[in-house]
Design a protein around this motif. Structure first.
Motif: not given
Length: 94
Positions: A61-62, A65, A69
């Motif tokens: 998930e990081e 993300q 970003d």
């Protein structure tokens, strides 16, 4: 012969607290060669279980993300029309 959970379980269980940083959970898993641990409060009451799959999901998930970003790695359609190499005058100091 039926093997039961009791036959395989460990009686000396390594536990973590609910506020243990995930990097420390990871280190514990590696050091103890385990894939999961109970999460207990200050009184030893079971709150849940954390597993290596949970840690992998957080990392995934990081990464997703970070990909969303990191717009500086994404293509900018407005730059497609620019041809910097054709006109060196754009780079002349004024």
């Amino acid at each position: 012969m039926t093997v039961t959970a009791r036959a395989l379980m460990q009686e000396q269980v390594v536990c973590v607290g609910p506020h243990t940083p995930l990097i420390n959970v990871y280190r514990l898993f590696v050091e103890e060669e385990i894939n999961g641990a109970p999460v207990v409060d200050e009184t030893g009451a079971l709150l849940g279980v954390i597993s290596s799959s949970d840690l992998l999901r957080v990392v995934q998930e990081e990464n997703e993300q970070a990909s969303r970003d990191a717009s500086y790695f994404q293509e900018d359609p407005s730059l497609d029309e620019l041809r910097w190499y054709d006109d060196s005058a754009d780079f002349q100091s004024r």
